[in-house]
Write a protein that holds these residues in place. Structure first.
Motif, short mmCIF file in Angstrom:
data_model
loop_
_atom_site.label_atom_id
_atom_site.label_comp_id
_atom_site.label_asym_id
_atom_site.label_seq_id
_atom_site.Cartn_x
_atom_site.Cartn_y
_atom_site.Cartn_z
N ASP A 1 3.15 2.28 -2.12
CA ASP A 1 3.28 2.94 -3.43
C ASP A 1 2.13 3.91 -3.66
OD1 ASP A 1 5.68 2.11 -4.74
OD2 ASP A 1 4.85 0.08 -4.88
N ARG A 2 0.96 3.52 -3.19
CA ARG A 2 -0.20 4.41 -3.36
C ARG A 2 -0.01 5.71 -2.58
NH1 ARG A 2 -5.98 1.75 -3.23
NH2 ARG A 2 -5.02 0.97 -5.12
N LEU A 3 0.55 5.58 -1.35
CA LEU A 3 0.78 6.78 -0.54
C LEU A 3 1.77 7.74 -1.19
CD1 LEU A 3 1.08 5.29 3.07
CD2 LEU A 3 -0.81 6.62 2.13
N GLY B 1 0.80 -1.22 0.00
CA GLY B 1 0.00 0.00 0.00
C GLY B 1 0.83 1.27 0.00
N GLY C 1 10.09 3.10 -7.24
CA GLY C 1 8.80 2.82 -7.88
C GLY C 1 8.74 1.49 -8.59
N ARG D 1 10.51 6.52 -9.84
CA ARG D 1 10.20 7.69 -9.02
C ARG D 1 11.52 8.27 -8.52
NH1 ARG D 1 7.28 5.10 -5.46
NH2 ARG D 1 5.29 5.47 -6.43
N GLU E 1 1.98 8.32 -4.41
CA GLU E 1 1.47 8.86 -5.67
C GLU E 1 1.16 10.35 -5.53
OE1 GLU E 1 -1.87 6.46 -6.85
OE2 GLU E 1 -0.55 4.75 -7.24
#
Ligand SMILES: [Zn+2]
Length: 248
Positions: free
Chosen positions: A180-182, A178, A210, A229, A184
């Motif tokens: 990676d979502r944070l 989770g 990333g 990233r 974004e």
């Protein structure tokens, strides 16, 4: 348990300056000035390890600064987190500039779990929280995204050479489920209390880079949405030699 006890005991027991030992203050004006009355500068360890992001440091790791960081990290002088966070916020500003799209995401470099247990707190994370608060107070959208964790045990870094540290940490960190979502939509700023050889920041930068993580992997082949990233880094303090590199 250790954490809250120390926080309370700091309020009721006589204290001494974390930097120089002056009585009746957690941090005297002179020692605070060494941390805060400076402009953060670009630092580079020598040798500079491959993969190190651009790093800014607020202060030179010596004398009072060293004492304050150790008092906070090792002796649980948690009241010092505020001023250390202010210093870190200055380094974050220099490293990241003014965010144009999305918030600054302060990603603390995690300490070894064993060290966190022994100390009763995670120093880099605590300073990062204070820094994010300081940035928000001064009008910069910033938050802590504690998305890195150790995927395997690592040896104590002290006593290892720069090359041994890189090998010890290579592949040691990963982004949490989770995480990676944070990350974004924000600008990633890796944060830590101290840079010595830069090995921890190299590994942290690799871990947050990333989904296209592997060099020459999916990211390099240009699959949309899988760009690596990039990150910059900010630390409270860095070795004297790492500041000298700027002189040429
Ligand atoms: Zn002092």
């Amino acid at each position: 348990m250790r954490g809250w006890w120390q926080e309370i005991s700091g309020l009721v027991l006589p204290v001494a300056c974390g930097g120089c030992g002056s009585p009746r203050t957690a941090l005297c004006e002179r020692c605070a000035a060494v941390l805060l009355d400076v402009r953060a500068r670009r630092v580079r360890p020598a040798p500079e390890p491959a993969g190190l992001p651009v790093v800014y440091a607020a202060a030179v790791y010596e004398d009072a600064v060293r004492a304050v960081l150790l008092a906070h990290k090792e002796r649980g002088a948690l009241g010092l987190a505020g001023v250390l966070g202010q210093a870190l916020a200055g380094a974050v500003r220099e490293a990241a500039g003014v965010p144009r799209d999305g918030p600054l995401l302060l990603v603390p470099v995690p300490s070894a779990r064993r060290a966190v247990r022994a100390r009763g707190h995670d120093a880099a994370r605590r300073i990062a929280l204070a820094a994010a608060g300081e940035l928000r107070r001064t009008g910069t959208d910033a938050r802590v995204a504690a998305v890195l964790r150790q995927r395997r045990a690592v040896a104590d870094q002290s006593g290892l050479s720069a090359r041994q540290r890189l090998a010890n940490l290579s592949g040691a960190l990963e982004v949490t489920a989770g995480g990676d979502r944070l990350l974004e939509g924000g600008r990633v700023v890796l944060v830590d209390d101290l840079m010595t050889t830069g090995a921890s920041l190299v590994e942290a930068a690799r871990a947050v880079s990333g989904p296209g993580r592997m060099a020459g992997g999916a990211g390099a082949q240009g699959i949309p949405g899988f760009a690596r990233r990039s990150s910059v880094a900010a630390v409270v303090a860095s070795t004297p030699a790492s500041f000298e590199i700027n002189r040429n």
